[in-house]
Motif scaffolding. Structure first.
Motif, short mmCIF file in Angstrom:
data_model
loop_
_atom_site.label_atom_id
_atom_site.label_comp_id
_atom_site.label_asym_id
_atom_site.label_seq_id
_atom_site.Cartn_x
_atom_site.Cartn_y
_atom_site.Cartn_z
N VAL A 67 42.17 47.80 22.58
CA VAL A 67 43.67 47.89 22.85
C VAL A 67 43.84 46.76 21.69
O VAL A 67 43.99 45.59 21.74
CB VAL A 67 43.84 48.40 23.74
N ASN A 68 44.66 47.51 20.76
CA ASN A 68 46.18 46.49 20.12
C ASN A 68 47.49 46.69 19.48
O ASN A 68 47.80 47.85 19.42
CB ASN A 68 45.55 45.84 17.98
N CYS A 69 47.98 46.04 21.50
CA CYS A 69 49.43 46.22 21.52
C CYS A 69 50.14 45.44 22.36
O CYS A 69 49.59 43.83 21.86
CB CYS A 69 49.29 47.26 23.36
N ALA A 70 51.09 44.96 22.28
CA ALA A 70 52.21 43.94 22.79
C ALA A 70 51.51 43.46 23.99
O ALA A 70 50.60 44.10 24.34
CB ALA A 70 53.26 44.58 22.54
N PRO A 71 51.87 41.96 23.58
CA PRO A 71 51.22 40.88 24.71
C PRO A 71 51.64 41.42 26.09
O PRO A 71 53.16 41.75 25.61
CB PRO A 71 51.84 39.68 23.97
N LEU A 72 50.81 42.26 26.81
CA LEU A 72 51.43 42.42 27.99
C LEU A 72 51.49 41.43 29.39
O LEU A 72 50.92 39.94 28.95
CB LEU A 72 50.51 43.53 28.67
N ASP A 73 52.28 41.63 30.16
CA ASP A 73 52.15 41.10 31.64
C ASP A 73 50.81 40.66 32.50
O ASP A 73 49.98 42.00 31.73
CB ASP A 73 53.08 41.16 32.86
N ILE A 74 50.95 40.28 33.22
CA ILE A 74 49.30 40.25 33.87
C ILE A 74 48.66 41.42 34.71
O ILE A 74 48.44 42.30 34.57
CB ILE A 74 48.84 39.20 34.93
N ASP A 75 50.08 41.91 34.91
CA ASP A 75 49.81 43.51 36.32
C ASP A 75 49.70 44.43 34.77
O ASP A 75 48.84 45.81 34.61
CB ASP A 75 50.79 44.00 36.93
N SER A 76 50.04 44.46 33.66
CA SER A 76 49.63 45.72 32.97
C SER A 76 48.82 45.22 32.45
O SER A 76 48.05 46.75 32.72
CB SER A 76 51.31 45.34 31.61
N PHE A 77 47.58 44.45 32.38
CA PHE A 77 46.79 44.34 31.80
C PHE A 77 46.13 45.15 32.62
O PHE A 77 44.30 45.71 32.41
CB PHE A 77 46.61 42.66 31.85
N ARG A 78 46.14 44.45 34.03
CA ARG A 78 45.46 44.92 35.27
C ARG A 78 45.44 46.39 35.12
O ARG A 78 44.30 46.95 35.21
CB ARG A 78 45.63 44.76 36.32
N LEU A 79 46.52 47.46 34.57
CA LEU A 79 46.23 48.83 34.53
C LEU A 79 45.43 48.84 33.87
O LEU A 79 44.15 50.32 33.49
CB LEU A 79 47.01 49.49 34.14
N LEU A 80 45.54 48.22 32.65
CA LEU A 80 44.27 48.70 31.22
C LEU A 80 43.31 48.49 32.13
O LEU A 80 42.03 49.24 31.44
CB LEU A 80 44.69 47.74 29.81
N LYS A 81 42.86 47.84 32.49
CA LYS A 81 41.61 47.68 33.04
C LYS A 81 40.47 48.07 33.68
O LYS A 81 39.71 49.10 33.67
CB LYS A 81 41.51 46.18 33.21
N GLU A 82 41.63 48.20 34.48
CA GLU A 82 41.57 49.75 35.40
C GLU A 82 40.76 51.08 34.74
O GLU A 82 39.96 51.88 35.11
CB GLU A 82 42.17 49.86 36.33
N VAL A 83 41.28 51.62 33.72
CA VAL A 83 41.17 52.30 33.16
C VAL A 83 40.22 52.34 31.91
O VAL A 83 39.81 52.75 30.80
CB VAL A 83 41.94 53.15 32.02
N GLY A 84 39.36 51.27 32.11
CA GLY A 84 38.19 50.47 31.12
C GLY A 84 38.84 49.76 29.70
O GLY A 84 37.71 50.73 28.81
#
Ligand code: SAM
Length: 463
Positions: free
Chosen positions: A168-185
């Motif tokens: 993924v190349n998107c705007a720099p996210l915060d930690i909780d948002s990155f966690r969401l992306l981590k959850e979906v792999g």
């Protein structure tokens, strides 16, 4: 110079001083530095500053020759291919060089989940198995939406296969948002600093969240804290002096290694392209020539031998060929940079001009003719070999064992399911030669066995 508040990551004054004080070019020193780099020991900042001075065609060639050797030793002939998938061209930022900038009144598009699935089907139909999902900083696209888009990409299964890795190349996210992306792999989380030069950064990003340079500089800390240890860095060459950018990027990497014990999985080397509604490409005093892009790539290959280097859509086929030799290990192929463009063709405005218009089949044929093994490699990710673990594996030269088998398997799958007759003939021959050259008889046997199983219809063989 205005005060720079992030000297913990890198100090622009120190980078300037390094550039100013780099010793005059000296042949004896040049030989010593190349010798050290050839032993895969990396480079110090002083050595990088020194190599950035290399200028004559003969010295550039000598530098390239060592980079070619180092690349060959670590990556062999494998070349990982992927396609970008743009999900939104809406953007709240005002990056002066970008076709998606907020003030440019070009038509925009945000894909619905159904449209993301259709785009994915079109990408799978081309033969791709890896996707880089790209989105502008779109206020109506939350982290939950980004995670849903990733899940939508992973959910598509066609008779010919599926996408096995979404970076993924998107705007720099915060930690909780990155966690969401981590959850979906999420595979690799990618974010380019664009420029490390503070004044240029402020000038190029006058408005919107992206004008906060510190927020962008700290994106990888947040990624790592969210449990994503696979991240990709980069600068957009052409905004400022490329020598400054390379040294600052290396300082940033050194800081991440000191603080968190890991460096980037990949470095991207995008170069500024013309884009609709902006004249930065035409007016920049910092254009990077083809020769300098080759030199920078060679220096990066020597400085961080175990980090993948990614070349995107932007460059012409002829230059890509050179860049592949000196260091690039991954590249995009048959890319479209407007949302919906794979499934529906032209529609909204692309982010920037793409120089390479070959189909995936042509790219595969040509890179095989140039002696590469194109790979849709996905095995490491599924085995949890990411971030620090991947770098350790690379340092012990295990890439060869794991990645070669994966490359053979995914190329054979492509040949069975998608290739034209012409490409199939060239690539079958290339695979045969590659397998014959394997030093380990057990590996040779395994590759032949997998090829035969894939020809009989097996796919995505677990190992
Ligand atoms: N909104 C995200 C962000 O701010 O990081 C994604 C940015 S954009 C969709 C992806 C990348 O495209 C940018 O990081 C930038 O380096 C690159 N880019 C923008 N304009 C470009 C141009 N004119 N030529 C080449 N690359 C460009």
């Amino acid at each position: 110079m205005t005060t720079f508040a992030h000297t913990e990551i890198f100090d622009p004054g120190r980078v300037d001083a390094l550039l100013r004080s780099a010793p005059a070019f000296d042949r004896g020193r040049f030989a010593e530095v190349l010798d050290k780099a050839g032993r895969l020991e990396g480079l110090t900042q002083e050595e990088i500053a020194f190599l950035l001075r290399v200028d004559t065609p003969e010295d550039r060639q000598a530098l390239a020759a060592v980079a070619i050797r180092v690349k060959e030793a670590i990556y062999g002939p494998r070349l990982v291919l992927f396609a970008p998938l743009y999900t939104s061209s809406h953007c709240t930022n005002e990056c002066l060089y970008c076709g998606f900038r907020s003030r440019s009144n070009t038509p925009r598009r945000r894909l619905s989940l159904d449209e993301v699935r259709r785009e994915t089907e079109a990408i799978i139909a081309m033969g791709h198995k890896r996707v880089l999902m790209v989105a502008g900083e779109d206020p109506l696209l939350t982290a939950r939406d980004l995670a849903d888009q990733m899940a939508a990409i992973y959910s598509v299964t066609t008779p010919k296969g599926n996408i096995r890795r979404v970076n993924v190349n998107c705007a720099p996210l915060d930690i909780d948002s990155f966690r969401l992306l981590k959850e979906v792999g999420i595979g690799t989380s990618q974010c380019f600093q664009e420029t490390y030069h503070p004044e240029t950064y402020q000038k190029m990003h006058p408005k919107g969240p992206k004008s906060d340079m510190g927020n962008r500089l700290h994106v990888f800390d947040r990624c790592i804290r969210a449990g994503i240890d696979d991240f990709g860095m980069g600068v957009l060459f052409g905004l400022y002096d490329h020598r400054f950018e390379v040294l600052a990027l290396m300082e940033h990497i050194a800081w991440l290694e000191r603080e968190f014990g890991i460096g980037p999985h990949t470095i991207s080397i995008p170069r500024l392209e013309p884009a609709e509604g902006t004249d930065v490409y035409e007016t920049t005093p910092w254009k990077v020539s083809d020769g300098d892009l080759i030199k920078v790539t060679a220096i990066l290959r020597l400085a961080v031998p175990y980090t993948g280097i990614i070349l995107s859509t932007r460059e012409s086929a002829a230059l890509r060929r050179e860049l592949l030799r000196v260091g690039v290990s991954q590249m995009s192929a048959a890319s479209i940079t407007n949302p919906g463009g794979y499934a529906e063709g032209e529609g909204t405005v692309p982010q920037f001009a793409v120089q390479d218009h070959r189909s995936l089949d042509e790219v595969i044929r040509e890179v095989c003719q140039d002696s590469y093994i194109p790979s849709f490699c996905t095995g490491c990710y599924r085995k949890g070999r990411t971030g620090g673990k991947f770098q350790e594996m690379a340092k012990h030269q295990h890439i060869d064992t794991f990645c070669s088998l994966n490359a053979v398997a995914t190329l054979q799958e492509y040949l069975e399911d998608y290739a034209s007759e012409e490409t199939r003939a060239v690539a079958e021959r290339r695979l045969g030669e590659f397998i014959e050259r394997q030093a380990d008889p057990e590996m040779r046997r395994r590759m032949q066995d997998w090829r035969a199983r894939i020809k009989k219809g097996e796919r995505d063989i677990p190992y």
